[in-house]
Design a protein around this motif. Structure first.
Motif, PDB file in Angstrom:
ATOM      1  N   MET A  32      71.113  12.044 -49.330  1.00  0.00           N
ATOM      2  CA  MET A  32      71.202  10.746 -48.662  1.00  0.00           C
ATOM      3  C   MET A  32      71.719   9.761 -49.703  1.00  0.00           C
ATOM      4  SD  MET A  32      69.994  10.686 -45.448  1.00  0.00           S
ATOM      5  CE  MET A  32      69.907   8.918 -45.348  1.00  0.00           C
ATOM      6  N   VAL A  33      72.642   8.887 -49.307  1.00  0.00           N
ATOM      7  CA  VAL A  33      73.135   7.830 -50.180  1.00  0.00           C
ATOM      8  C   VAL A  33      72.831   6.506 -49.509  1.00  0.00           C
ATOM      9  CG1 VAL A  33      75.104   6.823 -51.371  1.00  0.00           C
ATOM     10  CG2 VAL A  33      75.000   9.304 -51.038  1.00  0.00           C
ATOM     11  N   LEU A  34      72.130   5.635 -50.228  1.00  0.00           N
ATOM     12  CA  LEU A  34      71.839   4.295 -49.726  1.00  0.00           C
ATOM     13  C   LEU A  34      72.813   3.326 -50.376  1.00  0.00           C
ATOM     14  CD1 LEU A  34      70.169   2.312 -48.083  1.00  0.00           C
ATOM     15  CD2 LEU A  34      68.545   2.211 -49.997  1.00  0.00           C
ATOM     16  N   SER A  35      73.706   2.766 -49.563  1.00  0.00           N
ATOM     17  CA  SER A  35      74.698   1.810 -50.044  1.00  0.00           C
ATOM     18  C   SER A  35      74.175   0.391 -49.912  1.00  0.00           C
ATOM     19  CB  SER A  35      75.991   1.938 -49.243  1.00  0.00           C
ATOM     20  OG  SER A  35      76.551   3.203 -49.421  1.00  0.00           O
ATOM     21  N   GLU A  36      74.751  -0.497 -50.699  1.00  0.00           N
ATOM     22  CA  GLU A  36      74.365  -1.907 -50.669  1.00  0.00           C
ATOM     23  C   GLU A  36      74.721  -2.561 -49.336  1.00  0.00           C
ATOM     24  OE1 GLU A  36      72.542  -5.175 -52.029  1.00  0.00           O
ATOM     25  OE2 GLU A  36      72.787  -3.444 -53.320  1.00  0.00           O
ATOM     26  N   ASN A  37      75.886  -2.192 -48.794  1.00  0.00           N
ATOM     27  CA  ASN A  37      76.361  -2.812 -47.555  1.00  0.00           C
ATOM     28  C   ASN A  37      77.402  -1.896 -46.919  1.00  0.00           C
ATOM     29  OD1 ASN A  37      78.790  -3.279 -49.052  1.00  0.00           O
ATOM     30  ND2 ASN A  37      77.893  -5.161 -49.855  1.00  0.00           N
ATOM     31  N   LEU A  38      77.905  -2.315 -45.763  1.00  0.00           N
ATOM     32  CA  LEU A  38      78.879  -1.500 -45.042  1.00  0.00           C
ATOM     33  C   LEU A  38      80.179  -1.344 -45.824  1.00  0.00           C
ATOM     34  CD1 LEU A  38      79.525   0.117 -42.537  1.00  0.00           C
ATOM     35  CD2 LEU A  38      80.225  -1.999 -41.417  1.00  0.00           C
ATOM     36  N   GLU A  39      80.578  -2.381 -46.528  1.00  0.00           N
ATOM     37  CA  GLU A  39      81.803  -2.301 -47.331  1.00  0.00           C
ATOM     38  C   GLU A  39      81.695  -1.196 -48.386  1.00  0.00           C
ATOM     39  OE1 GLU A  39      84.512  -4.974 -50.411  1.00  0.00           O
ATOM     40  OE2 GLU A  39      82.822  -5.902 -49.398  1.00  0.00           O
ATOM     41  N   GLN A  40      80.581  -1.168 -49.111  1.00  0.00           N
ATOM     42  CA  GLN A  40      80.380  -0.147 -50.129  1.00  0.00           C
ATOM     43  C   GLN A  40      80.279   1.243 -49.486  1.00  0.00           C
ATOM     44  OE1 GLN A  40      76.581   0.216 -52.311  1.00  0.00           O
ATOM     45  NE2 GLN A  40      77.805  -0.051 -54.183  1.00  0.00           N
ATOM     46  N   ALA A  41      79.601   1.335 -48.345  1.00  0.00           N
ATOM     47  CA  ALA A  41      79.481   2.616 -47.642  1.00  0.00           C
ATOM     48  C   ALA A  41      80.857   3.132 -47.225  1.00  0.00           C
ATOM     49  CB  ALA A  41      78.573   2.460 -46.422  1.00  0.00           C
ATOM     50  N   THR A  42      81.714   2.238 -46.758  1.00  0.00           N
ATOM     51  CA  THR A  42      83.063   2.615 -46.351  1.00  0.00           C
ATOM     52  C   THR A  42      83.887   3.069 -47.557  1.00  0.00           C
ATOM     53  OG1 THR A  42      82.950   1.079 -44.489  1.00  0.00           O
ATOM     54  CG2 THR A  42      85.149   1.802 -45.176  1.00  0.00           C
ATOM     55  N   LEU A  43      83.756   2.354 -48.672  1.00  0.00           N
ATOM     56  CA  LEU A  43      84.455   2.759 -49.895  1.00  0.00           C
ATOM     57  C   LEU A  43      84.024   4.156 -50.337  1.00  0.00           C
ATOM     58  CD1 LEU A  43      84.390  -0.570 -51.949  1.00  0.00           C
ATOM     59  CD2 LEU A  43      86.403   0.566 -50.986  1.00  0.00           C
ATOM     60  N   LEU A  44      82.716   4.418 -50.286  1.00  0.00           N
ATOM     61  CA  LEU A  44      82.211   5.738 -50.670  1.00  0.00           C
ATOM     62  C   LEU A  44      82.710   6.802 -49.699  1.00  0.00           C
ATOM     63  CD1 LEU A  44      80.508   7.596 -52.436  1.00  0.00           C
ATOM     64  CD2 LEU A  44      78.535   6.976 -51.018  1.00  0.00           C
ATOM     65  N   ASN A  45      82.659   6.518 -48.419  1.00  0.00           N
ATOM     66  CA  ASN A  45      83.154   7.450 -47.408  1.00  0.00           C
ATOM     67  C   ASN A  45      84.598   7.836 -47.704  1.00  0.00           C
ATOM     68  OD1 ASN A  45      83.156   8.871 -44.827  1.00  0.00           O
ATOM     69  ND2 ASN A  45      84.374   7.170 -44.068  1.00  0.00           N
ATOM     70  N   ASP A  46      85.448   6.842 -47.947  1.00  0.00           N
ATOM     71  CA  ASP A  46      86.855   7.105 -48.257  1.00  0.00           C
ATOM     72  C   ASP A  46      87.010   7.867 -49.568  1.00  0.00           C
ATOM     73  OD1 ASP A  46      87.444   5.716 -45.929  1.00  0.00           O
ATOM     74  OD2 ASP A  46      88.048   3.876 -46.982  1.00  0.00           O
ATOM     75  N   ALA A  47      86.240   7.492 -50.575  1.00  0.00           N
ATOM     76  CA  ALA A  47      86.341   8.139 -51.888  1.00  0.00           C
ATOM     77  C   ALA A  47      85.942   9.611 -51.831  1.00  0.00           C
ATOM     78  CB  ALA A  47      85.484   7.396 -52.909  1.00  0.00           C
ATOM     79  N   ILE A  72      75.679  15.615 -46.585  1.00  0.00           N
ATOM     80  CA  ILE A  72      75.758  14.322 -47.272  1.00  0.00           C
ATOM     81  C   ILE A  72      75.786  13.231 -46.210  1.00  0.00           C
ATOM     82  CG2 ILE A  72      77.081  12.872 -48.870  1.00  0.00           C
ATOM     83  CD1 ILE A  72      78.465  15.648 -49.713  1.00  0.00           C
ATOM     84  N   VAL A  73      74.807  12.334 -46.275  1.00  0.00           N
ATOM     85  CA  VAL A  73      74.712  11.261 -45.278  1.00  0.00           C
ATOM     86  C   VAL A  73      74.694   9.928 -46.009  1.00  0.00           C
ATOM     87  CG1 VAL A  73      73.319  10.269 -43.434  1.00  0.00           C
ATOM     88  CG2 VAL A  73      73.477  12.759 -43.670  1.00  0.00           C
ATOM     89  N   ILE A  74      75.532   9.010 -45.548  1.00  0.00           N
ATOM     90  CA  ILE A  74      75.649   7.679 -46.141  1.00  0.00           C
ATOM     91  C   ILE A  74      75.006   6.674 -45.199  1.00  0.00           C
ATOM     92  CG2 ILE A  74      77.245   5.913 -46.972  1.00  0.00           C
ATOM     93  CD1 ILE A  74      79.335   8.236 -47.264  1.00  0.00           C
ATOM     94  N   ALA A  75      74.181   5.782 -45.762  1.00  0.00           N
ATOM     95  CA  ALA A  75      73.492   4.772 -44.951  1.00  0.00           C
ATOM     96  C   ALA A  75      73.477   3.431 -45.677  1.00  0.00           C
ATOM     97  CB  ALA A  75      72.063   5.220 -44.676  1.00  0.00           C
ATOM     98  N   THR A  76      73.334   2.366 -44.909  1.00  0.00           N
ATOM     99  CA  THR A  76      73.157   1.040 -45.497  1.00  0.00           C
ATOM    100  C   THR A  76      71.703   0.614 -45.422  1.00  0.00           C
ATOM    101  OG1 THR A  76      73.747  -0.006 -43.405  1.00  0.00           O
ATOM    102  CG2 THR A  76      75.513   0.287 -45.032  1.00  0.00           C
ATOM    103  N   GLN A  77      70.922   1.346 -44.670  1.00  0.00           N
ATOM    104  CA  GLN A  77      69.477   1.181 -44.645  1.00  0.00           C
ATOM    105  C   GLN A  77      68.880   2.504 -44.191  1.00  0.00           C
ATOM    106  OE1 GLN A  77      68.652  -2.015 -41.944  1.00  0.00           O
ATOM    107  NE2 GLN A  77      69.211  -0.855 -40.142  1.00  0.00           N
ATOM    108  N   ILE A  78      67.673   2.765 -44.641  1.00  0.00           N
ATOM    109  CA  ILE A  78      67.028   4.012 -44.242  1.00  0.00           C
ATOM    110  C   ILE A  78      65.633   3.705 -43.744  1.00  0.00           C
ATOM    111  CG2 ILE A  78      68.397   5.562 -45.676  1.00  0.00           C
ATOM    112  CD1 ILE A  78      66.254   5.510 -47.768  1.00  0.00           C
ATOM    113  N   ASP A  79      65.200   4.515 -42.802  1.00  0.00           N
ATOM    114  CA  ASP A  79      63.852   4.367 -42.269  1.00  0.00           C
ATOM    115  C   ASP A  79      63.167   5.730 -42.324  1.00  0.00           C
ATOM    116  OD1 ASP A  79      64.887   5.842 -40.123  1.00  0.00           O
ATOM    117  OD2 ASP A  79      65.277   4.060 -38.936  1.00  0.00           O
ATOM    118  N   SER A  80      62.169   5.916 -41.540  1.00  0.00           N
ATOM    119  CA  SER A  80      61.403   7.163 -41.618  1.00  0.00           C
ATOM    120  C   SER A  80      62.103   8.342 -40.938  1.00  0.00           C
ATOM    121  CB  SER A  80      60.022   6.954 -41.013  1.00  0.00           C
ATOM    122  OG  SER A  80      60.153   6.518 -39.672  1.00  0.00           O
ATOM    123  N   ALA A  81      63.103   8.096 -40.102  1.00  0.00           N
ATOM    124  CA  ALA A  81      63.803   9.175 -39.411  1.00  0.00           C
ATOM    125  C   ALA A  81      65.008   9.627 -40.234  1.00  0.00           C
ATOM    126  CB  ALA A  81      64.246   8.705 -38.035  1.00  0.00           C
TER     127      ALA A  81
END
Length: 140
Positions: A32-47, A72-81
Motif C-alpha cells: 500500500m502506498v499512502l500519497s500526500e494528495n491526488l497529484e502525488q498519487a497520479t505522479l506515482l501511478n505514471d512513474a 500495489i495499491v496507491i491511496a490518498t487516504q486509508i481506512d480499516s478496509a
C-alpha cells in the motif's frame, strides 16, 4: 508489532518510492502506498508505468475494483478496509492511523524542511506507541 523505518534526505520521493516498490515486489510483498494528495498519487501511478523496461509493477488506485487482487495499491487516504497488510510506504506528512495493521511501514522523507519536521513528529508518535523506528539516510 509493526516495524517502522524512516528513510530521510530523499531527493525525489516518487523515484525513491518506485525503487522501494520494485525491491518489495521482488520479495513478493503486497504494498500500500499512502500519497500526500491526488497529484502525488497520479505522479506515482505514471512513474510506475515508466520506471523500468524490464520490471512489471502491477498497480491500481485504491478505488479500483481490482485493488484487492493487485499487489500495489496507491491511496490518498486509508481506512480499516485495506486490501493489503504487508508493507505501507508513506509518502504523506500524516501518521497513518491504521499503521498497526501493517507488518512494516516505510516513511519516505524528502530533503524539504517541512517534510523533515513532520517526519520528526511522526517519529515521536511512533515511539509513544511503543515502536522503536529505525532511521536510514537515503543514498542517491
Amino acid at each position: 508489532m509493526t516495524r517502522v523505518d524512516f528513510h530521510s534526505q530523499v531527493a525525489d520521493k516518487i523515484h525513491y518510492c518506485c525503487r522501494l516498490i520494485r525491491k518489495a515486489r521482488a520479495a513478493n510483498c503486497q504494498i500500500m502506498v499512502l500519497s500526500e494528495n491526488l497529484e502525488q498519487a497520479t505522479l506515482l501511478n505514471d512513474a510506475l508505468w515508466d520506471f523500468s523496461a524490464v520490471d512489471f509493477l502491477p498497480h491500481v488506485m485504491i478505488d479500483d475494483p481490482l485493488a484487492s487482487q493487485t499487489p500495489i495499491v496507491i491511496a490518498t487516504q486509508i481506512d480499516s478496509a485495506l486490501p493489503h497488510h504487508d508493507l505501507l510506504i508513506n509518502l504523506s506528512q500524516m501518521l497513518p492511523t491504521t499503521f498497526a495493521q501493517f507488518n512494516r511501514v516505510i516513511e519516505v522523507v524528502s530533503q524539504q524542511e517541512d517534510d523533515a519536521n513532520a517526519a520528526r513528529q511522526r517519529f515521536r508518535l511512533y515511539q509513544q506507541q511503543g515502536i522503536k523506528p529505525s532511521h536510514i539516510v537515503a543514498s542517491a
